[in-house]
Write a protein that holds these residues in place. Structure first.
Motif, PDB file in Angstrom:
ATOM      1  N   THR A 148      -6.554   2.125  -3.046  1.00 60.50           N
ATOM      2  CA  THR A 148      -7.300   0.891  -2.080  1.00 60.50           C
ATOM      3  C   THR A 148      -6.553  -0.002  -3.019  1.00 60.50           C
ATOM      4  N   ILE A 149      -6.075  -0.721  -2.126  1.00 59.03           N
ATOM      5  CA  ILE A 149      -5.040  -2.240  -3.059  1.00 59.03           C
ATOM      6  C   ILE A 149      -6.795  -3.330  -2.927  1.00 59.03           C
ATOM      7  N   LYS A 159       0.436  -1.571   0.341  1.00 52.88           N
ATOM      8  CA  LYS A 159      -0.410   0.180   0.056  1.00 52.88           C
ATOM      9  C   LYS A 159       0.835   1.498   0.059  1.00 52.88           C
ATOM     10  N   GLN A 160       2.117   1.008   0.980  1.00 55.78           N
ATOM     11  CA  GLN A 160       2.682   2.387   0.847  1.00 55.78           C
ATOM     12  C   GLN A 160       3.853   2.967  -0.153  1.00 55.78           C
ATOM     13  N   ARG A 213       3.484   6.323  -5.280  1.00 57.55           N
ATOM     14  CA  ARG A 213       4.125   6.468  -6.382  1.00 57.55           C
ATOM     15  C   ARG A 213       2.371   7.786  -7.325  1.00 57.55           C
ATOM     16  N   VAL A 214       1.114   7.299  -6.571  1.00 58.63           N
ATOM     17  CA  VAL A 214       0.601   8.057  -6.657  1.00 58.63           C
ATOM     18  C   VAL A 214       0.605   9.446  -6.357  1.00 58.63           C
ATOM     19  N   TYR A 246       2.237  -4.949  -7.600  1.00 64.08           N
ATOM     20  CA  TYR A 246       3.578  -4.895  -6.610  1.00 64.08           C
ATOM     21  C   TYR A 246       4.749  -5.193  -7.546  1.00 64.08           C
ATOM     22  N   TYR A 247       4.370  -6.856  -8.077  1.00 63.25           N
ATOM     23  CA  TYR A 247       5.426  -8.024  -7.804  1.00 63.25           C
ATOM     24  C   TYR A 247       6.113  -7.404  -9.704  1.00 63.25           C
ATOM     25  N   LEU A 248       5.710  -7.051 -10.221  1.00 60.58           N
ATOM     26  CA  LEU A 248       6.159  -6.617 -11.639  1.00 60.58           C
ATOM     27  C   LEU A 248       6.753  -5.270 -11.353  1.00 60.58           C
TER      28      LEU A 248
END
Length: 188
Positions: A113-114, A91-92, A97-98, A137-139
């Protein structure tokens, strides 16, 4: 009237979801997920449906395996297996990035929201709330940043008009390549 028909292959069964409607023709669709849909008229008999599937089974197999072969996955840890600390870290990263791109683009946003969406990388509500698929997040950071810019661009254009894409390109010039790469990745 079956709602699903299966085709057997040496290593698996391919389920075909049958969708009946008032249409006049029969059609097949293989989605990026490998899911197969048969859209047929209400008036089609079960025998005609089975004959249609049998006639097209090689086409179905070919396209299902092409879709599955061409796509890679995120290799994300299943959401339910993540610790509270890992979820917090994810989330952080999204929030950072936002914030970075939101300030750069001069737009406001609501909640970040994730989620574990099955078909989307992100979305933006009319209230400005942003939802992101945790698997981003994993990319690579480039792909995550593209989705962030894409969703923030919806704060100015709630559509995919030429103006929207111009907004995306202004802040993320290589968006076409990131978009292409995301289409090759299967959400798990």
């Amino acid at each position: 009237m079956p709602g699903e028909i299966k085709i057997k292959t040496p290593d698996r069964e391919i389920p075909i979801q049958v969708i009946r409607s008032s249409r006049k023709t029969m059609g097949l669709e293989v989605r990026r997920t490998g899911e197969v849909l048969a859209r047929v008229p209400h008036s089609l008999t079960d025998q005609e449906l089975k004959a249609f599937i049998m006639k097209n089974q090689e086409w179905i197999k070919k396209h299902v395996f092409l879709e599955m072969k061409e796509q890679t996955t995120t290799n994300a840890t299943p959401l339910q297996e993540l610790t509270t600390e890992e979820i917090k870290r994810i989330k952080q990263k999204f929030a950072a990035r936002v914030s970075h791109y939101g300030k750069k683009m001069g737009v406001t946003w609501g909640r970040v929201t994730i989620r574990n969406q099955k078909t989307r990388w992100g979305s933006c509500s009319s209230k400005g709330n942003l939802n992101f698929n945790y698997q981003l997040y994993y990319l690579s950071d480039e792909l995550l940043d593209y989705v962030v810019v894409h969703e923030l661009a919806h704060r100015r254009h709630m559509n995919h008009s030429p103006q929207f894409w111009a907004e995306v390109e202004q802040y993320y010039p290589d968006y076409r390549e990131s978009r292409r790469r995301l289409k090759e990745i299967r959400i798990i």
